[in-house]
Scaffold this motif. Structure first.
Motif, mmCIF file in Angstrom:
data_model
loop_
_atom_site.group_PDB
_atom_site.id
_atom_site.type_symbol
_atom_site.label_atom_id
_atom_site.label_comp_id
_atom_site.label_asym_id
_atom_site.label_seq_id
_atom_site.Cartn_x
_atom_site.Cartn_y
_atom_site.Cartn_z
ATOM 1 N N VAL A 178 0.829 -1.207 0.000
ATOM 2 C CA VAL A 178 0.000 0.000 0.000
ATOM 3 C C VAL A 178 0.862 1.256 0.000
ATOM 4 O O VAL A 178 0.678 2.144 -0.838
ATOM 5 N N THR A 179 1.812 1.342 0.930
ATOM 6 C CA THR A 179 2.644 2.551 1.037
ATOM 7 C C THR A 179 3.704 2.610 -0.052
ATOM 8 O O THR A 179 3.841 3.613 -0.763
ATOM 9 N N LEU A 180 4.476 1.523 -0.191
ATOM 10 C CA LEU A 180 5.547 1.517 -1.187
ATOM 11 C C LEU A 180 5.059 1.095 -2.573
ATOM 12 O O LEU A 180 5.802 1.180 -3.544
ATOM 13 N N PRO A 182 -11.148 2.625 -6.690
ATOM 14 C CA PRO A 182 -10.546 3.451 -5.627
ATOM 15 C C PRO A 182 -10.580 4.944 -5.914
ATOM 16 O O PRO A 182 -10.677 5.753 -4.993
ATOM 17 N N ALA A 183 -10.507 5.344 -7.182
ATOM 18 C CA ALA A 183 -10.538 6.776 -7.520
ATOM 19 C C ALA A 183 -11.873 7.391 -7.124
ATOM 20 O O ALA A 183 -11.925 8.497 -6.558
ATOM 21 N N THR A 184 -12.965 6.678 -7.412
ATOM 22 C CA THR A 184 -14.292 7.169 -7.041
ATOM 23 C C THR A 184 -14.440 7.219 -5.526
ATOM 24 O O THR A 184 -14.997 8.178 -4.970
ATOM 25 N N ALA A 185 -13.953 6.180 -4.849
ATOM 26 C CA ALA A 185 -14.031 6.146 -3.385
ATOM 27 C C ALA A 185 -13.250 7.313 -2.786
ATOM 28 O O ALA A 185 -13.706 7.950 -1.832
ATOM 29 N N ASP A 186 -12.090 7.611 -3.351
ATOM 30 C CA ASP A 186 -11.280 8.725 -2.866
ATOM 31 C C ASP A 186 -11.995 10.050 -3.082
ATOM 32 O O ASP A 186 -11.956 10.941 -2.227
ATOM 33 N N ALA A 187 -12.665 10.185 -4.216
ATOM 34 C CA ALA A 187 -13.415 11.411 -4.506
ATOM 35 C C ALA A 187 -14.575 11.596 -3.539
ATOM 36 O O ALA A 187 -14.989 12.730 -3.254
ATOM 37 N N MET A 188 -15.088 10.497 -3.005
ATOM 38 C CA MET A 188 -16.188 10.556 -2.027
ATOM 39 C C MET A 188 -15.680 10.841 -0.620
ATOM 40 O O MET A 188 -16.469 10.969 0.317
ATOM 41 N N GLY A 189 -14.366 10.936 -0.460
ATOM 42 C CA GLY A 189 -13.807 11.216 0.853
ATOM 43 C C GLY A 189 -13.478 9.991 1.678
ATOM 44 O O GLY A 189 -13.215 10.095 2.879
ATOM 45 N N VAL A 190 -13.495 8.807 1.033
ATOM 46 C CA VAL A 190 -13.153 7.566 1.730
ATOM 47 C C VAL A 190 -11.638 7.390 1.679
ATOM 48 O O VAL A 190 -11.035 7.427 0.603
ATOM 49 N N GLY A 191 -11.012 7.205 2.827
ATOM 50 C CA GLY A 191 -9.567 7.021 2.880
ATOM 51 C C GLY A 191 -9.153 5.667 2.344
ATOM 52 O O GLY A 191 -9.269 4.658 3.054
ATOM 53 N N VAL A 192 -8.696 5.631 1.111
ATOM 54 C CA VAL A 192 -8.376 4.366 0.454
ATOM 55 C C VAL A 192 -7.188 3.681 1.128
ATOM 56 O O VAL A 192 -7.258 2.508 1.511
ATOM 57 N N ALA A 193 -6.092 4.406 1.288
ATOM 58 C CA ALA A 193 -4.881 3.798 1.847
ATOM 59 C C ALA A 193 -5.103 3.326 3.279
ATOM 60 O O ALA A 193 -4.723 2.212 3.643
ATOM 61 N N SER A 194 -5.734 4.165 4.104
ATOM 62 C CA SER A 194 -5.943 3.793 5.510
ATOM 63 C C SER A 194 -6.833 2.576 5.642
ATOM 64 O O SER A 194 -6.592 1.700 6.479
#
Length: 270
Positions: A84-86, A176-188
């Motif tokens: 996820v991070t790297l 994930p792009a849509t989820a991120d746009a909705m304010g959902v923290g994808v990485a966390s």
């Protein structure tokens, strides 16, 4: 094939199937978040060994399972950091985690080979229900972890398909792009579900404590982690289908063991 033999096989099917059901449930959540974890086998081995060591040292099965959970989650955290991070290749990271877990447990576990665990899981018949003909003997005469799995499967199913966090889980895995746009923290959230998937590796601890003669053996999970990964795909990431697949595998496993005992000439590998 007698009635008693069939009951014995079905009883063993649920017990054996649970050994891969819980890791598969955790893997279902991890993969739905968009992280593929091929390190389940290594995590189960870590859980089995460190839980086994704590069981020997303390004689407390609750502490043993807690230690197994922490050991498995430590490897899951490594996998989450890499993938996820790297943003390392998830397949390579998962394989590395399994190889690391297998090698580390083989090295650390050498002094414990042959040592007997002081506390084991025992079957706990449920009063009244265990007296039901056939069904009671099969379903309600299991150990506490099996009973917990009966409750956990519908809870996970409800979480995935009937709750907002479950909807977010599916979103970060599918888009994930849509989820991120909705304010959902994808990485966390990918970190969270990877840790939850690793947490299910504590079930590796059940492998030695549920045996008739519980002892540590190198590689004692015997590929159950890999079967759990395959089972997730077989069950199409659905907890109820994963449960059915786990019990199907458990039935075949229980049948082949008893077929050998009855003197069957059919090779057990078949």
């Amino acid at each position: 094939m007698t009635g008693d033999l069939l009951i014995a096989i079905c009883l063993a099917a649920i017990a054996s199937g649970t050994s891969i059901l819980l890791p598969a449930l955790g893997e279902s959540l991890t993969e739905r978040s968009g992280v593929q974890n091929l390190g389940v086998e290594g995590m189960m081995l870590m859980g089995a060994l460190f839980g086994y060591i704590v069981d020997i040292v303390t004689g407390n099965i609750v502490l043993a399972f807690a230690a197994a959970m922490l050991a498995a989650m430590s490897l899951a955290l490594v996998h989450a950091f890499l993938s996820v991070t790297l943003r390392a290749n998830q397949i390579v990271s998962g394989l590395a985690v399994t190889l690391f877990g297998s090698g580390l447990t083989a090295f650390i576990g050498k002094p414990f080979v042959g040592a007997q665990a002081p506390v084991v899981l025992s079957r706990v018949p449920i009063p009244g229900l265990s007296q039901i003909p056939v069904l009671g003997q099969i379903v309600f005469n299991q150990d506490p972890v099996v009973y917990a799995s009966f409750i956990l499967v519908p809870i996970v199913w409800y979480f995935i398909y009937r709750t907002r966090p479950g909807l977010n889980l599916r979103a970060i895995g599918e888009n994930p792009a849509t989820a991120d746009a909705m304010g959902v923290g994808v990485a966390s959230r990918r970190y969270l579900y990877t840790l939850i998937g690793g947490c299910a590796g504590w079930h590796g601890r059940r492998v030695p404590v549920a045996r008739l003669h519980p002892t540590w053996v190198e590689g004692m999970t015997a590929g159950r982690g890999w079967i759990a990964v395959g089972l997730v795909v077989f069950g199409t990431w659905d907890p109820l289908r994963v449960m059915a697949g786990a019990y199907l595998f458990g039935f075949v496993d229980g049948f082949q063991l008893r077929a050998q005992g009855l003197g069957s000439t059919v090779p057990s590998f078949f």
